[in-house]
Design a protein around this motif. Structure first.
Motif, PDB file in Angstrom:
ATOM      1  N   GLY A 126       0.634  -1.297  -0.099  1.00 56.31           N
ATOM      2  CA  GLY A 126       0.063  -0.177  -0.205  1.00 56.31           C
ATOM      3  C   GLY A 126       0.677   1.268   0.138  1.00 56.31           C
ATOM      4  N   GLN A 127       0.185   2.353  -0.247  1.00 54.01           N
ATOM      5  CA  GLN A 127       0.728   3.745  -0.297  1.00 54.01           C
ATOM      6  C   GLN A 127       1.126   4.283   1.155  1.00 54.01           C
ATOM      7  N   THR A 162       5.324 -13.758   3.195  1.00 53.06           N
ATOM      8  CA  THR A 162       4.381 -13.041   4.172  1.00 53.06           C
ATOM      9  C   THR A 162       5.231 -11.508   4.087  1.00 53.06           C
ATOM     10  N   ARG A 163       4.112 -10.543   4.264  1.00 55.06           N
ATOM     11  CA  ARG A 163       4.568  -9.030   4.214  1.00 55.06           C
ATOM     12  C   ARG A 163       4.475  -8.342   5.506  1.00 55.06           C
ATOM     13  N   LEU A 164       5.403  -7.613   5.815  1.00 53.83           N
ATOM     14  CA  LEU A 164       5.427  -6.787   6.786  1.00 53.83           C
ATOM     15  C   LEU A 164       5.223  -5.265   6.472  1.00 53.83           C
ATOM     16  N   ASP A 165       4.286  -4.547   7.099  1.00 49.05           N
ATOM     17  CA  ASP A 165       4.111  -3.158   6.623  1.00 49.05           C
ATOM     18  C   ASP A 165       4.681  -2.194   7.673  1.00 49.05           C
ATOM     19  N   VAL A 214      12.107  -5.856  -0.785  1.00 44.43           N
ATOM     20  CA  VAL A 214      11.216  -4.896  -0.051  1.00 44.43           C
ATOM     21  C   VAL A 214      10.757  -3.731  -1.199  1.00 44.43           C
ATOM     22  N   GLN A 215       9.750  -2.959  -0.806  1.00 45.74           N
ATOM     23  CA  GLN A 215       9.095  -1.888  -1.492  1.00 45.74           C
ATOM     24  C   GLN A 215       8.938  -0.851  -0.605  1.00 45.74           C
ATOM     25  N   ASN A 216       9.536   0.142  -1.244  1.00 51.77           N
ATOM     26  CA  ASN A 216       9.307   1.515  -0.310  1.00 51.77           C
ATOM     27  C   ASN A 216       8.441   2.458  -1.143  1.00 51.77           C
ATOM     28  N   PRO A 232      12.306   6.434  -2.088  1.00 53.40           N
ATOM     29  CA  PRO A 232      11.226   6.563  -2.242  1.00 53.40           C
ATOM     30  C   PRO A 232      10.486   6.222  -3.678  1.00 53.40           C
ATOM     31  N   GLY A 233       9.479   5.174  -3.337  1.00 52.07           N
ATOM     32  CA  GLY A 233       9.026   4.392  -4.935  1.00 52.07           C
ATOM     33  C   GLY A 233       9.606   3.182  -5.221  1.00 52.07           C
TER      34      GLY A 233
END
Length: 241
Positions: free
Chosen positions: A42-43, A57-60, A77-79, A102-103
């Protein structure tokens, strides 16, 4: 009668053509489209996945989030925040460093080799990834096991030594500093020996203390890194031993 039959034939042909188009449209749609990597992130969050390519598994982590002792598994990772993500190979922002704009996303499995993620933080600028001084509270003397305030931090509570009457601390090799932030209102004198003594020579000049002025943060010279065993707080640098 002939006119009616001709109209009926044209209508039937039109219906057949429409049905053919609908069927062909269904035929070209994939039955199970492959998911786009990281599309579930998510954003406004940094997403850490325990699989490569944004899988598993994802950690936000919300903007400004941090963990000095990350014990999970992060292989990618996705930033999606407005901040820079700083990812470290050791705990307490130590060891090797990766930065994620970022992004952007990043991968920590290359050729079957896993790059360990042991700590992370989100900061406004990339330059802040290279330091860890911000952990030191005002009014404290903080020493760090690595350069630029990175690695394990020791917060020193000054006490009056009963033998020497020095206001400071002595310590062993395990907490000897490589960098320091003096956030007190006094100057700081470092010594090579635990009893606030010891000298070293640079060229023809002998020195007995290394001074860090009030409010200063500094990485110690490589020749003195992790060499000091005590320090004291003084009102004036002339009070150093």
């Amino acid at each position: 009668m002939t006119t009616i039959r001709t109209t009926g034939i044209r209508r039937g042909s039109l219906i057949t053509a429409v049905l053919a188009l609908i069927c062909s449209a269904f035929l070209i749609l994939p039955a199970n489209a492959d998911p786009v990597p990281f599309e579930d992130c998510g954003q406004g969050v940094l997403c850490l996945y325990d699989g490569s390519g944004g899988t598993g598994t994802r950690l936000d982590v919300a903007e400004g989030g941090k963990d000095e002792q990350y014990t999970g598994t992060a292989l990618s990772v996705q930033n999606n925040t407005r901040m820079w993500a700083c990812v470290y190979g050791k705990g307490r922002y130590g060891g090797s460093l990766q930065t994620v704009k970022p992004g952007n996303d990043d991968e920590y499995v290359t050729g079957g080799t896993r790059w360990i993620v042991a700590s992370y933080k989100l900061v406004p600028t990339r330059a802040l990834c290279f330091t860890g001084y911000e952990r030191c509270e005002n009014g404290k003397v903080c020493t760090f096991a690595e350069r630029n305030g990175r690695g394990a931090m020791t917060v020193h509570v000054p006490a009056v030594d009963p033998a020497t009457q020095n206001l400071g601390n002595s310590y062993g090799a395990e907490t000897a500093p490589e960098s320091v932030w003096n956030r007190t209102g006094r100057h700081l004198c470092f010594y090579l020996e635990p009893d606030y003594t010891g000298t070293w020579t640079e060229g023809t000049q002998a020195y007995g203390a290394y001074v860090v002025l009030r409010g200063d943060s500094i990485t110690l010279p490589s020749s003195l890194a992790r060499a000091f065993r005590s320090h004291e707080l003084v009102n004036g640098t002339s009070e150093c031993q």
